[in-house]
Design a protein around this motif. Structure first.
Motif, short mmCIF file in Angstrom:
data_model
loop_
_atom_site.label_atom_id
_atom_site.label_comp_id
_atom_site.label_asym_id
_atom_site.label_seq_id
_atom_site.Cartn_x
_atom_site.Cartn_y
_atom_site.Cartn_z
N VAL A 34 0.60 -0.95 -0.11
CA VAL A 34 -0.31 -0.20 -0.34
C VAL A 34 0.52 1.64 -0.18
CG1 VAL A 34 -0.35 -0.01 3.00
CG2 VAL A 34 -2.13 0.83 0.95
N VAL A 39 -3.20 5.50 4.20
CA VAL A 39 -3.70 6.61 2.78
C VAL A 39 -4.45 7.95 4.07
CG1 VAL A 39 -5.12 6.32 1.09
CG2 VAL A 39 -4.00 4.49 1.87
N SER A 71 -4.01 -4.38 3.01
CA SER A 71 -4.87 -3.86 3.25
C SER A 71 -4.25 -2.42 4.59
CB SER A 71 -6.31 -4.21 4.10
OG SER A 71 -6.93 -2.78 4.46
N CYS A 72 -4.35 -1.60 4.05
CA CYS A 72 -3.61 -0.44 5.06
C CYS A 72 -5.08 -0.10 6.50
CB CYS A 72 -3.13 0.95 4.96
SG CYS A 72 -4.95 2.23 5.17
N GLY A 73 -5.93 -0.46 6.00
CA GLY A 73 -6.74 -1.11 7.49
C GLY A 73 -7.62 0.06 8.12
N LYS A 74 -7.69 1.45 6.44
CA LYS A 74 -8.52 2.84 6.96
C LYS A 74 -9.65 2.14 7.25
CE LYS A 74 -7.88 7.41 6.70
NZ LYS A 74 -6.94 8.31 7.43
N CYS A 75 -10.74 1.99 5.94
CA CYS A 75 -11.91 1.45 5.24
C CYS A 75 -12.18 -0.10 5.26
CB CYS A 75 -12.42 2.64 4.24
SG CYS A 75 -11.02 2.31 2.92
N CYS A 119 -12.42 -2.81 2.49
CA CYS A 119 -11.72 -3.04 2.12
C CYS A 119 -10.60 -3.51 3.15
CB CYS A 119 -10.25 -1.73 1.25
SG CYS A 119 -8.57 -2.61 1.20
N SER A 145 -14.22 2.33 -1.10
CA SER A 145 -12.98 2.36 -0.40
C SER A 145 -12.40 4.00 -1.00
CB SER A 145 -12.35 1.14 -0.85
OG SER A 145 -12.82 0.38 -0.92
N LEU A 146 -11.61 3.98 -0.55
CA LEU A 146 -10.63 5.48 -0.27
C LEU A 146 -9.77 5.24 -1.30
CD1 LEU A 146 -10.09 7.86 1.56
CD2 LEU A 146 -9.21 7.31 2.64
N CYS A 147 -8.89 4.11 -1.48
CA CYS A 147 -8.03 4.58 -2.66
C CYS A 147 -8.19 2.95 -3.26
CB CYS A 147 -6.00 4.30 -1.92
SG CYS A 147 -5.66 2.54 -1.74
N LEU A 207 -7.09 0.22 -2.97
CA LEU A 207 -6.02 -1.11 -2.85
C LEU A 207 -7.83 -1.88 -3.39
CD1 LEU A 207 -4.29 -3.76 -2.10
CD2 LEU A 207 -4.38 -3.07 0.01
N GLY A 208 -8.46 -1.09 -2.44
CA GLY A 208 -9.92 -2.04 -2.26
C GLY A 208 -10.43 -1.86 -3.35
S1 SF4 Z 1 -9.44 0.45 0.54
FE1 SF4 Z 1 -8.86 1.82 2.04
S2 SF4 Z 1 -7.91 0.58 3.59
FE2 SF4 Z 1 -7.51 -0.28 1.61
S3 SF4 Z 1 -5.77 -0.02 1.61
FE3 SF4 Z 1 -6.88 1.49 0.64
S4 SF4 Z 1 -6.79 3.55 2.38
FE4 SF4 Z 1 -6.93 1.67 3.86
#
Ligand code: SF4
Ligand SMILES: Cc1cc2nc3c(=O)[nH]c(=O)nc-3n(C[C@H](O)[C@H](O)[C@H](O)COP(=O)(O)O)c2cc1C
Ligand code: FES
Lengths: 176, 520
Positions: free
Chosen positions: B270, B288, B441-445, B448, B486-488, B490-491
């Motif tokens: 990430v 993120v 996953s960065c775990g923020k949302c 994801c 998802s915020l970014c 990745l998700g």
């Molecule tokens: S989608 Fe959300 S939880 Fe997943 S990596 Fe991006 S910011 Fe982090």
């Protein structure tokens, strides 16, 4: 007439120092002047000791004027940082798509058998740590691995046998 | 008489395939024969199936031999390779190899040709002409030259580089930064690595031009820990550039100051996402950041920051040297210039192929790549890394172009292609995509973080045939939620590999294929 212009890739079985607070303090002070010094410090500590033991956390926190929780959070977020000593040999096997496309999964199973260790763990005798890694950028010569810091491409069963033999004889792969 | 010059590549691929041992063996073999020769460790030409590829400089040009094993050296010396003698491993004049000849190398013009750490070599092959011209043009005209080139960020999103620079240049600040995204976490990609290992001054020059253009005096390269050799070469190159007065104060007598540093990631995918990367550079967890504010306004340490992919920055020197118009004349539609396409996976001729946008996918896989390494039929190609779609062979007429790929629900991403043969199980690959998302996953949302774990479970149930229809509906719904919530990326993009696998290869999920008409 030596090959010039470049480094000879430096690889060997990692030899780490025993933990000492004095040495850790020295490593920290060497890096603390950097902008955003946390990552460089963690890397430097791990390079010195092979891992970042818990007593290093308050030391880093104090040096960088951060909370322990912040430092602990960083240490545990990144897959690379270890909080426990690794085995004498470290094998990182690529588990990403390109390596899978050429039989990486079956090969991983063979590595586990040959080295007697499950993916993601260290053998009970402390000889070898086996971990997945996600892409070494050798995807056109897959499957790939990083064995005691040495890059290996076109990995096959023969190479794995050779690696296992080296380890059994206390040698590092590629010393030969 | 001039001693012959021999090249043995020293990039990670060549080394991983035994180049160091080959070089040592060659050195010993020459010594034993009392021959004085100049062994240069060059970068790779990007023809990876030939690595290690030894090249010998002759009157006819550079003759290649590959792939060479240490045990071949005696035989090669005996045959007389120093004079370019014939041998079963001989591939002839390297420049004439069709794989190279068909390319248009702008960004990668020097790789494999020069000694990566020789500034003399670099300058002899056009190096630093771009910076000289940028100094003559001045900051704003330099930015406009990049705008005119039509260069879009090569890191995936394809945002116009010149526009990004304009924003940073216009943002009021006492300090600005240039950050090079060299995280290159996608499977199937190695273009960033190759520049760092084979032509590091090109990146240094590109970042210096960026610094001049936007008024930044400090640059960082954030590279992955999975690229140990690249890191070493870059550090050495930075040191050399500094010694030569090409970094630091008053560069080339221009009054311009710019310096740069390497930083290493720590195995988090990430952190390739630009704001997570900035957090990591600041010494934090790679979470993120929500946008706005854009990094161009508030980036590293809250200062206006150009964050560009490595290939974007390494393409700037040639744009400044030859002009924005020259560059934009390559390509198709809104995809201008050239793209280093990285052909990997189950492929006969894997390597780096730089060409103008617009080449059809199938041509890359079959004509250039030679089909699968296994010799079996091609089943699918994953384009654009772990968040990219799987394209089936009936979509192989798709031209390599940002918009054309988007129209097929696919991504170009960083230009990586991973080829799979007919033994691949696409349900398994879909599951892997979800696992990867869960792992990284960065775990923020929530969509994801949790959705990816539920996704793995659901695909498992589908594969096991457990309430297949319901679970498929659930999976599709989950993908929809991840995409929207998802915020970014990745998700947000993990649904691409998952849904493309499901749509194009339903039989792998135990579902009857749709009628051909409905498949499109
Ligand atoms: S989608 Fe959300 S939880 Fe997943 S990596 Fe991006 S910011 Fe982090
Ligand atoms: C999960 C994730 C991973 C990414 N990884 C990379 C990467 O490895 N390299 C890269 O240049 N961009 C990566 N990006 C894209 C960056 O966020 C950003 O768009 C890019 O660095 C901008 O540079 P460019 O405009 O030159 O392309 C990633 C994005 C996401 C969401
Ligand atoms: S996918 Fe294994 S090296 Fe890239």
């Amino acid at each position: 007439m030596r090959p010039h212009g470049f480094w000879e890739s430096e690889t060997s079985m990692a030899v780490y120092e025993d933990w000492s607070t004095e040495r850790a303090a020295q490593v920290i002070s060497e890096n603390r002047h950097l902008e955003g010094a946390t990552m460089p410090i963690l890397h430097a500590l791990q390079e010195t000791f092979g891992f970042v033991p818990d007593p290093a956390v308050p030391m880093i926190a104090e040096s960088l004027n951060l909370s322990r929780a912040e430092v602990y959070g960083v240490l545990t977020f990144y897959h690379d940082f270890r909080r426990e000593a690794p085995g004498r040999h470290v094998v990182k096997l690529c588990a990403a798509e390109a390596c899978q496309s050429v039989g990486g999964k079956a090969l991983a199973q063979y590595v586990e058998e040959k080295l007697g260790v499950d993916m993601g763990s260290t053998s009970p005798d402390g000889r070898v740590t086996l971990e997945p890694i996600y892409c070494l950028g050798l995807c056109a010569c897959a499957p790939s691995a990083l064995v005691d810091g040495q890059l290996v491409g076109r990995l096959d069963r023969d190479a794995i046998d050779e690696i296992a033999d080296c380890f059994a004889n206390g040698k590092s792969f590629g010393d030969a | 008489m001039k001693s012959p010059r021999i090249f043995v590549p020293n990039d990670a691929t060549a080394v991983a395939c035994g180049a160091d041992r080959v070089a040592r063996k060659l050195e010993a073999g020459l010594l034993a024969r009392g021959i004085t020769a100049d062994i240069t460790r060059n970068g790779s030409r990007g023809l990876f199936w030939l690595e290690p590829l030894i090249e010998v400089e002759t009157e006819r040009g550079r003759i290649g031999y590959g792939p060479v094993k240490p045990s071949d050296i005696e035989d090669l010396l005996h045959a007389g390779i120093l004079h370019g003698a014939d041998h079963p491993l001989c591939v002839g004049l390297v420049d004439e190899i069709p794989y190279l000849k068909k390319q248009t190398r702008l960004t990668f013009a020097r790789i494999g040709i020069i000694d990566p750490l020789s500034l003399t070599d670099y300058k002899a092959h056009g190096g630093y002409r771009g910076l000289e011209r940028a100094i003559t043009l001045g900051p704003s005209a330099t930015v406009e030259e990049v705008v005119e080139s039509g260069l879009r960020g090569r890191g995936g999103a394809g945002f116009p580089t010149g526009i990004k620079w304009r924003t940073v240049a216009a943002a009021p600040a006492d300090q600005r930064y240039i950050v090079c995204n060299a995280d290159e976490g996608d499977s199937g990609t190695f273009a960033d690595r190759l520049i760092m290992e084979a032509d590091p001054f090109c990146l240094i020059e590109g970042m210096t031009i960026a610094g001049l253009a936007v008024g930044a005096t400090k640059g960082y390269v954030y590279s992955r820990s999975e690229y140990p050799l690249a890191f070493v070469v870059m550090e050495k190159a930075i040191e050399k550039a500094r010694e030569a007065g090409l970094l630091g104060d008053n560069i080339l007598g221009s009054g311009l100051s710019f310096d740069m540093e390497m930083r290493m990631g720590a195995g988090a995918y990430v952190c390739g996402e630009e704001t997570a990367l900035l957090e990591s550079l600041e010494g934090k967890r790679g979470l993120v950041r929500a946008k706005p504010p854009l990094p161009a306004h508030k980036g590293l340490f809250q200062k206006p920051t150009v964050i560009n992919n490595l290939v974007s920055l390494a393409t700037v020197p040639v744009i400044l040297d030859k002009g924005g118009k020259y560059y934009r004349d390559f390509g198709m539609g809104r995809s201008r210039g050239t793209m280093p396409i990285q052909i990997a996976g189950n492929i006969k001729f894997g390597g780096l192929f730089e060409t103008a946008f617009g080449i059809p996918l199938g041509e890359l896989v079959y004509d250039i790549g030679g089909g699968t390494a296994s010799g079996r039929p091609v089943k699918a190609v994953q384009a654009g890394g772990p968040l990219g779609a799987y394209l089936p062979t009936h979509q192989f007429d798709t031209p390599f172009d940002y918009e054309a790929f988007a129209a097929k629900d696919a991504l170009i991403g960083h230009g990586g292609l991973v080829v799979f043969d007919d033994t691949a199980d696409l349900a398994d690959m879909a599951k892997f995509a979800m696992e990867f998302c869960a792992h990284e996953s960065c775990g923020k949302c929530t969509p994801c973080r949790i959705g990816s774990t539920r996704g793995v479970e659901t695909i498992d149930k589908v594969i096991a045939g457990e309430k297949r229809e319901q679970n498929l509906a659930l999976l599709t719904d989950l993908c929809h939620t991840m995409k929207l919530g998802s915020l970014c990326a990745l998700g947000g993009f993990t649904p691409y590999p998952v849904l493309s696998a499901l749509n194009h290869f339903p039989e792998d999920f135990g579902v009857a294929p749709k009628l051909p008409a409905a498949a499109e």
